[in-house]
Design an enzyme around this catalytic site. Structure first.
Site, mmCIF file in Angstrom:
data_model
loop_
_atom_site.group_PDB
_atom_site.id
_atom_site.type_symbol
_atom_site.label_atom_id
_atom_site.label_comp_id
_atom_site.label_asym_id
_atom_site.label_seq_id
_atom_site.Cartn_x
_atom_site.Cartn_y
_atom_site.Cartn_z
ATOM 1 N N TYR A 8 0.746 -1.226 -0.001
ATOM 2 C CA TYR A 8 0.018 0.020 -0.216
ATOM 3 C C TYR A 8 0.893 1.308 -0.040
ATOM 4 C CZ TYR A 8 -4.017 3.022 1.544
ATOM 5 O OH TYR A 8 -5.145 4.037 1.727
ATOM 6 N N LYS A 9 0.751 2.217 -1.109
ATOM 7 C CA LYS A 9 1.465 3.445 -1.119
ATOM 8 C C LYS A 9 0.517 4.358 -0.549
ATOM 9 C CE LYS A 9 3.768 6.306 -4.791
ATOM 10 N NZ LYS A 9 3.979 6.562 -6.018
ATOM 11 N N ALA A 10 0.902 5.032 0.355
ATOM 12 C CA ALA A 10 0.216 5.971 1.300
ATOM 13 C C ALA A 10 0.740 7.587 1.141
ATOM 14 C CB ALA A 10 -0.018 5.793 2.716
#
Length: 295
Positions: free
Chosen positions: A197-199
């Site tokens: 997951y790229k936040a």
């Protein structure tokens, strides 16, 4: 079948440094990058200029990155053909089709049918990335379905799936809390099976250490996979601190571009600036991520 199921796990290791930290470079920006380049010249920026910049970044910085994110529209085929990516650096293909509006470079996103899993795997891809726009006034079912479909496609192909939820203001004139949107996006999309997951960095990396760490801890609680931070919206000089504090609260590194290469746009000797300032920025971020993840 077991071999295919094991590929994403091995792929995640391929995307990381020996420390286990992800130190990944993004150069998949498209019309946003054209606008950044245009700010430093009087005439229009051609497609070739965008491609050339991406290739220069790729050549200069991939020896120091654990992975690089490239887009099919401007640079993937050229980078592969020219062997511009360092052998030590893993490849991530952007699988998102950006749909603009009169006032936004990216107003909507779809899975790009031109990015074929088998083809990018043959080129050496380890992972695919999908941008997902989160708006509080739009139906969650639509983005959830797209995310599930993307994750399933990656799993079927044996590729690592990376999702990049980005919180945007609602289309209507209603009160909006961006930081709350970042967390709500994570709660909605962070448990749908993506491998990574790229936040967005909460608070844009500003504020007290306690506030930033608390917000990052909330993301860790909401996201069921490993997660990393992006650098859009964070000042380049403030990004190392953001990476460090996020990693102390459960993040595993970064997948970022602007904090590394944006400061050198417009400099008279781009190659020298990439080899100097941009490389130094990336090396520092690698050190920060290594130390934070190991500590």
């Amino acid at each position: 079948m077991q071999q295919i199921e094991d590929r994403p796990r091995a792929g995640l290791a391929r995307l990381a440094r020996p420390s286990g930290a992800f130190a990944m470079l993004a150069i998949d920006q498209r019309e946003a990058l054209r606008a950044m380049l245009a700010a430093h010249q009087s005439g229009p920026v051609s497609d070739q200029q965008v491609t050339d910049f991406k290739l220069e970044v790729t050549r200069a910085l991939t020896p120091h990155a654990s992975a690089i994110l490239l887009d099919k529209q401007f640079v993937w085929d050229q980078a592969v053909a020219q062997k511009a990516v360092a052998p030590s650096c893993a490849l991530i293909a952007a699988a998102d089709l950006f749909i603009p509006s009169p006032d936004a470079f990216v107003d909507k996103v779809e899975i790009d049918p031109a990015v074929v899993a088998a083809e990018v795997m043959a080129d050496g891809a380890t992972a695919l990335k999908l941008l997902v726009i989160w708006r509080q006034d739009e139906a969650a079912e639509t983005r959830i379905e797209m995310t599930r479909r993307f994750v399933a496609q990656c799993k079927d192909a044996g590729l690592v799936s990376i999702i990049e939820p980005v919180a945007k203001p609602p289309r209507g004139a209603v009160p909006y809390d961006w930081n709350a949107g970042v967390l709500e996006a994570a709660k909605e999309l962070g448990g749908l099976g993506a491998d990574l997951y790229k936040a967005e960095v909460p608070l844009h990396g500003r504020g007290s250490e306690a506030a930033l760490r608390s917000a990052c801890a909330a993301l860790t609680k909401a996201i069921s996979s490993p997660w990393v931070v992006l650098s859009s919206g964070v000042e380049p000089d403030e990004f190392p601190r953001a990476v460090e504090l996020a990693c102390k609260e459960g993040a595993s590194g970064f997948l970022a571009g602007r904090a590394v290469w944006k400061p050198v746009i417009g400099q008279p000797n781009l190659k020298a600036a990439l080899a100097g300032e941009a490389t130094d920025r990336l090396k520092r971020l690698c050190e920060v991520a290594d130390r934070a993840v190991q500590g």
